[in-house]
Scaffold this motif. Structure first.
Motif, short mmCIF file in Angstrom:
data_model
loop_
_atom_site.label_atom_id
_atom_site.label_comp_id
_atom_site.label_asym_id
_atom_site.label_seq_id
_atom_site.Cartn_x
_atom_site.Cartn_y
_atom_site.Cartn_z
N THR B 134 0.96 -1.32 -0.14
CA THR B 134 -0.02 -0.02 -0.01
C THR B 134 0.92 1.27 -0.12
O THR B 134 2.11 1.29 0.36
N LEU B 173 0.73 -0.73 -6.10
CA LEU B 173 -0.21 0.20 -5.68
C LEU B 173 -1.14 0.53 -6.73
O LEU B 173 -2.15 1.26 -6.17
N LEU B 176 -4.88 -0.33 -5.70
CA LEU B 176 -5.47 0.39 -4.47
C LEU B 176 -6.45 1.12 -4.80
O LEU B 176 -6.80 1.76 -5.80
N GLU B 180 -7.58 4.27 -0.23
CA GLU B 180 -6.39 3.96 0.28
C GLU B 180 -5.12 4.91 -0.25
O GLU B 180 -4.18 5.10 0.39
N TRP B 181 -5.19 5.54 -1.47
CA TRP B 181 -4.45 6.36 -2.21
C TRP B 181 -4.38 7.48 -1.10
O TRP B 181 -3.50 8.12 -0.80
#
Lengths: 363, 363
Positions: B134, B173, B176, B180-181
């Motif tokens: 993440t 990533l 995501l 979450e970003w």
């Protein structure tokens, strides 16, 4: 000789070990002198055997009583559990300990190991003081190993977290039952075997029974025995090499202790059996005599039984030895003696070990 | 710029951080190159969101599959519990990990924190590798803080245990969700605020949405953000001084996160609110403007809400701030900015804080 301070250089800091009669009743002033009396709070962890004897004495030494919290765990190895760890953690949080607080371990090895692991992991680590009240704890309170047990093995969960101070009141040992003396004294003898034969002859001379040991002799015994431990852990705190020598007698000892059921044989009684075996195995391995019979006879005079209990299954013992966390990928390692005072860590063949354990080993 | 290695000097060892697209599929060879591929066993801990995406890819990189064990925890903060810790410990023992084994944390912050704490305390500590998946974990995977939660507080149980290697595949990533970003990007912005205003202007220029970020930009973003973190933790690993600067926005942020109920607001969304407040409070405290509105407008454009949720009780927030483990004896500390890039740790008056939180603060 009623005031002795040793210093231990750990990877994190240098800490003093004070061996001094009556130091328990001046606990706070010792902390003031050698550690952090400015701590925001003090949290004394002890057990229900030690609490009635020494907890009031310890607490009384603090000038501000409402900065002191206490927690009493049940006496015994069963308290080195994750569930007790959680209970004490909860109490520490409820008592609002913060990162500037100090934990004090008042008791034997179980208290020191559990309280030390609490200190190692509370808010990612806060300082703690070891106040050993048993002879066995002269060993466990020095060196920074702390931890708890898992149903699948002893001390499997833990950390290296050196104390910031060790305060040892030899007078506290006067209340110990004979069985506890024997448990701790095996580690004293171990220190002689691995590092200093003259210490063994001194012990033979000075300690003929666990009754009526003078405070001077007891203080010197503690200092000399602790010095051996200190010399080893200063060189190898995290047991990557020579610290393993301290496991002399312990490979088989742990297996016997576990097989008997923890609490049936004391740690030291099991280690004594392990040492006798390790010496015998060393003599086979190196092909010469170590002339250690005089020391084992001395131990028998002190009440040790040095035979592997006859009802124990040798295959079960070997199985336990292989589960030991000091084994790497199921290889078996023993600390053997080339001569008294010269230990070596040796990988041993399982069949050879089995033959020796069953009394069928050749030369 | 598709291959970058940073080095972190920790108190225990120096470890590399590799930021490289596709590194996940060459996990084993990265370990071989930078860490200990001779480990007796490998134990990959991940969660049930990451497992279906990346676990097979990671395992496939190992030449000897039967030296690799895996454990999948439920996704989410609730897995940072003592009961999950016990389950994973049991699995590690059942899988016969020894002191020469290597733990691999494949996932976000929860996986890294839990797996790291397992590594810190398994047989008193074994090495581990962080494989963050993440954006938020670019922060938590560096610096050695590991731990779990207690019902009385987040991260109350833990240790400092630096990884032996961090392997970061920016491609991970791409899977995501937007939320979450935003959570991770708040920590990126934080690094700009506390250390490097030019990084903030670079971000404004390069990242106009969380869609379609090029692999080059993402890699550079990660490297620059991690460099700030590394510079701080190298100077103060155990948070005795300036590491506290990393808590910019977190004092109030943690309180908001907790008050909302963990999981309602993401960590970064709560920290974003905390940063906006800390800047406003800094301006009052130091009596001059920081000209940060342009950055907060940028954050709003990216979807952040920067107001304290209107249903939150200010007294409850202050209560939570005082319970934070970073407070000492109930004093309240905030990281304020003298100017952007110049943080200070300041003890603040409770009444002043309350006035500011209720919008009634004077100059």
């Amino acid at each position: 000789m009623d005031n002795k301070v040793l210093y231990v250089e750990s990877s994190k800091h240098t800490y003093p070990i004070i061996v001094e009669p009556e130091s328990l009743s001046s606990l706070y002033s010792k902390i003031e002198e050698h550690s952090d009396s400015k701590a925001s709070r003090f949290f004394i962890i002890t057990d229900d055997t030690v609490a009635p004897l020494y907890l009031d004495i310890a607490v009384s030494s603090f000038p501000i009583k409402d900065k002191v919290d206490t927690y009493v765990i049940p006496t015994g190895e069963a308290s080195k559990s994750l569930s007790m760890y959680e209970k004490v953690m909860t109490a520490a949080l409820e008592n609002k300990l913060d990162r500037k607080s100090l934990i004090i371990a008042l008791g034997g090895g179980v208290v020191g190991d559990l309280a030390g692991f609490i200190a190692a992991t509370y808010m990612r680590g806060i300082p703690f003081v070891q106040v050993p009240t048993t002879l066995l704890a002269h060993d466990s309170s020095v060196g920074g190993k702390v931890g708890i047990n898992h149903p699948l093995g002893k001390n499997m969960i833990g950390a290296f977290h050196p104390p910031s101070l060790v305060i040892y009141d030899p007078k506290a040992l006067m209340s110990l039952p004979e069985k506890e003396w024997r448990s701790g004294f095996a580690e004293v003898i171990k220190h002689g075997f691995i590092a200093d034969e003259s210490f063994l002859t001194w012990l033979q001379d000075k300690i003929v029974s666990f009754q009526n040991i003078s405070m001077d002799v007891l203080t010197e015994l503690l200092i000399r025995s602790i010095k051996v431990k200190v010399a080893v852990v200063e060189q190898d705190e995290e047991e990557k090499g020579i610290r393993a020598y301290l496991n002399f007698g312990h490979t088989l000892g742990h297996a016997i202790e576990g097989e008997a059921g923890y609490g049936q044989l004391t740690h030291g009684e099991a280690v004594a059996i392990g040492m006798e075996f390790a010496v015998r195995f060393s003599e086979k391995y190196y092909g010469h005599q170590l002339e250690a019979d005089k020391y084992f006879n001395y131990m028998k005079d002190l009440g040790y039984s040095l035979d592997i209990p006859s009802d124990m299954d040798i295959n079960q013992l070997i199985h336990r030895i292989k589960l030991d966390k000091k084994s790497h990928s199921s290889k078996i390692h023993f600390v053997l003696l080339q001569k008294i005072g010269s230990p070596k860590l040796v990988e041993v063949n399982e069949n050879l070990l089995k033959a020796e354990l069953t009394g069928k080993g050749g030369v």
